[in-house]
Design a protein around this motif. Structure first.
Motif, PDB file in Angstrom:
ATOM      1  N   TRP A 175      64.931  16.148  14.199  1.00 32.48           N
ATOM      2  CA  TRP A 175      63.945  16.291  15.358  1.00 32.48           C
ATOM      3  C   TRP A 175      63.944  15.241  16.040  1.00 32.48           C
ATOM      4  O   TRP A 175      63.613  15.564  17.354  1.00 32.48           O
TER       5      TRP A 175
ATOM      6  N   VAL B 293      58.609  17.299  17.660  1.00 36.00           N
ATOM      7  CA  VAL B 293      58.688  16.685  18.859  1.00 36.00           C
ATOM      8  C   VAL B 293      57.356  16.727  19.673  1.00 36.00           C
ATOM      9  O   VAL B 293      57.107  15.912  20.393  1.00 36.00           O
ATOM     10  N   ASN B 294      56.669  17.986  19.666  1.00 35.16           N
ATOM     11  CA  ASN B 294      55.549  18.279  20.419  1.00 35.16           C
ATOM     12  C   ASN B 294      54.613  17.022  20.098  1.00 35.16           C
ATOM     13  O   ASN B 294      54.007  16.489  20.939  1.00 35.16           O
TER      14      ASN B 294
ATOM     15  N   LYS C  37      64.785  25.084  14.481  1.00 39.07           N
ATOM     16  CA  LYS C  37      64.665  24.498  16.088  1.00 39.07           C
ATOM     17  C   LYS C  37      62.929  24.413  16.201  1.00 39.07           C
ATOM     18  O   LYS C  37      62.563  23.584  16.814  1.00 39.07           O
ATOM     19  N   SER C  38      62.242  25.683  16.135  1.00 37.74           N
ATOM     20  CA  SER C  38      60.959  25.853  16.135  1.00 37.74           C
ATOM     21  C   SER C  38      60.104  24.892  15.537  1.00 37.74           C
ATOM     22  O   SER C  38      59.301  24.434  15.990  1.00 37.74           O
ATOM     23  N   TYR C  39      60.592  24.706  14.229  1.00 39.21           N
ATOM     24  CA  TYR C  39      59.718  23.665  13.300  1.00 39.21           C
ATOM     25  C   TYR C  39      60.009  22.226  13.707  1.00 39.21           C
ATOM     26  O   TYR C  39      59.080  21.610  13.812  1.00 39.21           O
ATOM     27  N   ASN C  40      61.253  22.099  14.087  1.00 40.14           N
ATOM     28  CA  ASN C  40      61.605  20.624  14.667  1.00 40.14           C
ATOM     29  C   ASN C  40      60.625  20.580  16.175  1.00 40.14           C
ATOM     30  O   ASN C  40      60.385  19.596  16.298  1.00 40.14           O
ATOM     31  N   GLN C  41      60.590  21.475  16.614  1.00 40.10           N
ATOM     32  CA  GLN C  41      59.998  21.219  18.047  1.00 40.10           C
ATOM     33  C   GLN C  41      58.583  20.952  17.834  1.00 40.10           C
ATOM     34  O   GLN C  41      57.882  20.335  18.626  1.00 40.10           O
ATOM     35  N   ILE C  42      57.896  21.204  16.829  1.00 35.86           N
ATOM     36  CA  ILE C  42      56.422  21.229  16.512  1.00 35.86           C
ATOM     37  C   ILE C  42      56.356  19.468  16.413  1.00 35.86           C
ATOM     38  O   ILE C  42      55.383  18.942  16.738  1.00 35.86           O
TER      39      ILE C  42
ATOM     40  N   SER D  24      67.309  29.114  14.540  1.00 35.24           N
ATOM     41  CA  SER D  24      66.225  29.251  15.680  1.00 35.24           C
ATOM     42  C   SER D  24      64.987  28.754  14.964  1.00 35.24           C
ATOM     43  O   SER D  24      63.831  28.005  15.492  1.00 35.24           O
TER      44      SER D  24
ATOM     45  N   SER E 160      50.180  22.710  18.126  1.00 34.85           N
ATOM     46  CA  SER E 160      50.816  21.797  18.916  1.00 34.85           C
ATOM     47  C   SER E 160      51.584  22.346  20.185  1.00 34.85           C
ATOM     48  O   SER E 160      51.778  21.937  21.281  1.00 34.85           O
ATOM     49  N   ASN E 161      52.097  23.714  19.691  1.00 42.20           N
ATOM     50  CA  ASN E 161      52.593  24.374  20.945  1.00 42.20           C
ATOM     51  C   ASN E 161      51.383  24.726  22.131  1.00 42.20           C
ATOM     52  O   ASN E 161      52.225  24.903  23.299  1.00 42.20           O
TER      53      ASN E 161
END
Ligand code: SF4
Ligand code: SF4
Lengths: 318, 100
Positions: free
Chosen positions: A33, A110-111, A103-108, A100, A310-311
């Protein structure tokens, strides 16, 4: 099939002892991430993920792979047997997580890193030296194995002269802030959740979000760590209308997630109860814990949206 | 007849955090528990205090089903440390029964 409780706990505890995590996840996947964020290694203040968000897609994949044959992802490990698990790293038996979802859990994560940067916080990361906090082993009461593990984690912080730890989830916050001091004499780390840090830094929104969300407080934040105001402050400040479900704030209803490793069917019954409460308030549930997130999302079955706080915050504050 | 072992409480009580004796058996916890664990915490704590270890060990599923969510604790009029007490029971079972 109900899982044999003792064997399951034994395997989880052995994994922590032998592999520093209840579920083995490759270092590469745990730190993926952070790619491109150029976070310094270590430092006085660090962002500590506790590998919680990264682990969830693996648990979900295991659980999905076995839906037809068993009722828990842990069944795979239990069938391997505790003795074999001690000899062989069972990660080879783990189902591949969905790209996917990863990616969405890693994005959290990153956020969260971007929000902290936006708030002017200078922080580093421990990369592959970061360890799981041991939260599940603590909950299961295997304190003797946990005791050695908390010292390992603490020694890594000491190696990098860490003084302040910023956490991303309630379970890790509770472990580092309230549990570790009981195990480590002279414990001297300051631990705050990223939401507390953002409020303390008085981060101001750049965009107004005219949205309505139903807040699902994590029981660990609400009843163990008294983190209740920060999530509301950040959402309200961004213009979001925060609705409260029937049981909320200090009296929030648990998502059922803590029952997942031993009694997954009980976990889902509880999650469904909570989803109904959220649904009665509005159609967007917002969570701030990876366990609440996955459990409620699964139970919501696309009837309502469940998303990590966070999103929403990145839309308003970046 | 259940066997009574007065030293069972000493095996469970690892620190002052274990305060099952503060429980006044009002039943609020059982009424409010989202998992519907009727037995936890009040009856189980009573078994511990009475030294009926066998009854505790016969209820492993209830003890490990607890979410440690503290919904009961936040409503308990006697400030019983319910979640920590449940963890103490798990610690003893892990050692005595599961040999972990
Ligand atoms: S709510 Fe507290 S005092 Fe009442 S029965 Fe439960 S533990 Fe005992
Ligand atoms: S902590 Fe939660 S699940 Fe456990 S007995 Fe109390 S209310 Fe029930």
């Amino acid at each position: 099939m109900t899982l044999p409780t003792g064997d399951t706990i034994g395997i989880l505890a052995d994994n922590l002892k032998l592999r520093n995590s209840v579920l083995p996840i490759s270092k590469e996947n745990a730190i993926r991430w952070a790619k491109g964020l150029e976070l310094p290694r270590g430092g006085e203040t660090i962002l500590y993920t506790g590998i919680m968000y990264q682990l969830i897609p693996y648990i979900a994949a295991m659980s999905k792979a076995q839906e037809l044959i068993e009722d828990s992802w842990m069944a795979n490990f239990v069938s391997v047997g505790r003795y074999v698990n001690k000899l062989i790293n069972v990660s080879g038996f783990m189902a591949k997580p969905s790209e996917s979802m990863q990616k969405s859990y890693n994005q959290i994560l990153v956020n969260i890193a971007l929000l902290l940067k936006e708030a002017g916080v200078n922080f580093g990361y421990l990369y592959e030296e970061e360890l799981y906090s041991g939260a599940l082993i603590y909950d299961l009461g295997v304190d003797d194995i946990l005791k050695d593990h908390v010292h390992k984690v603490y020694n890594t912080f000491k190696k990098y002269k860490v003084k302040n730890v910023i956490t991303v989830d309630p379970h890790t916050t509770n472990m580092l802030r309230s549990v570790y001091p009981a195990f480590i004499e002279g414990y001297d780390l300051y631990v705050k959740s990223y939401m507390e840090v953002l409020v303390e830094r008085n981060l101001q929104p750049k965009n107004e979000l005219t949205k309505e969300v139903v807040i699902h407080d994590s029981c660990v934040y609400a009843r163990y760590e008294n983190v209740l105001k920060e999530q509301r402050t950040l959402l309200n400040r961004a213009g979001v209308t925060v609705k409260e479900p029937a049981d909320s704030g200090r009296f929030t209803l648990c998502c059922g997630g803590p029952a997942e490793s031993l009694f997954p069917k009980k976990a889902i019954v509880n999650a469904k109860k909570r989803v109904d409460q959220i649904k009665n308030a509005a159609n967007n549930g917002v969570t701030m814990c990876p366990i609440c997130f996955v459990n409620l999302q699964k139970a919501a079955n696309d009837e309502i949206t469940i998303d990590d706080i966070s999103n929403y915050l990145v839309q308003a504050y970046l | 007849m259940a066997l009574v072992n007065p030293s069972f409480i000493d095996e469970v009580k690892r620190s002052d955090e274990f305060n099952a004796s503060a429980c006044m058996n009002c039943g609020v916890c059982s009424a409010i528990c989202p998992m519907g664990i009727e037995l936890l915490p009040r009856k189980l704590f009573r078994y511990v205090l009475l030294g009926i270890g066998e009854k505790v060990l016969n209820n492993i599923e209830a003890i490990y089903s607890c979410l440690l969510c503290k919904m009961c604790e936040v409503n308990c009029p006697a400030k019983v440390h319910i979640a920590e007490n449940v963890r103490s029971l798990r610690y003893v079972i892990n050692k005595k029964v599961f040999k972990i």
